[in-house]
Design an enzyme around this catalytic site. Sequence first.
Site, PDB file in Angstrom:
ATOM      1  N   SER A  35       0.760  -1.124   0.047  1.00 57.07           N
ATOM      2  CA  SER A  35       0.113   0.120   0.179  1.00 57.07           C
ATOM      3  C   SER A  35       0.869   1.229  -0.145  1.00 57.07           C
ATOM      4  CB  SER A  35      -1.044   0.038   1.157  1.00 57.07           C
ATOM      5  OG  SER A  35      -0.172   0.245   2.405  1.00 57.07           O
ATOM      6  N   LYS A 100       0.755   5.170   6.869  1.00 56.22           N
ATOM      7  CA  LYS A 100       0.059   5.753   5.740  1.00 56.22           C
ATOM      8  C   LYS A 100       0.816   7.090   5.658  1.00 56.22           C
ATOM      9  CE  LYS A 100      -2.905   2.461   4.739  1.00 56.22           C
ATOM     10  NZ  LYS A 100      -2.652   1.481   3.428  1.00 56.22           N
TER      11      LYS A 100
END
Length: 239
Positions: A35, A100
């Site tokens: 990701s 993230k």
Amino acid sequence: MSRIRDLANTIIGALAIVVVLRSFAFATYHIPSESMVPTLEVGDRVAALKFPLGFSRYSLVGGEYLPRFPGETGRIPGAMPARGDVVVFRHPRTSEDFIKRIAGLPGDRVAIRDGRLWLNGEQVPLQDAGRWSYRDADGRVVSVAAFRETFPGAQSHTILLRDRRSASGDMEEQVVPEGRLFMLGDNRDNSSDSRFASMGFVPVENLIGKAGAILYSFASCEQEAGLRCAPRRLLEKVE
């Protein structure tokens, strides 16, 4: 008997040092998914620094069992991260640790249109960075476009957008609530992040640390003509 006692004291002392360091200095995080490619590759081991963001109960080893720290953000001091920071945080729904990039701060208006991030009514600038092809974890060859994305007041970083995109990754404009953050993965079409109800906006309190460096990498793949292979890295700064 004294030797056993000395050994026990040594072990207890060493464990105490580890707990203190992991609570107040840094934590390490293993990258399990794609990701955050290309910033972070599967197999990277990242050091997340605690002090740049202050401390919440989630910063401490076992701190999730403690009551919320005082203040609006539940952090001491009540420091606010910056757009563009790559952070490790406690997932608000699953209680797993995630990593993230912060794309929106409290009060920001955020939207995703055709894979592009819009912030407070303006598209975040993108600069073409070429094309990549690579083999994903399922063995499929994926073709992507790479871009250098630059948040206001932050250094640029690389993101990836697939040729075959799904509209499910787009998002109508929303306002980031007070005390919350909007998170995105750099591999935009292969990231479960704040665009989706499974995560949503992340409380500032849930921040654990700011990713400072890639300590080392066990990323590996077989070299294939025309396909990108993840690089091995050692003590490399996270951009």
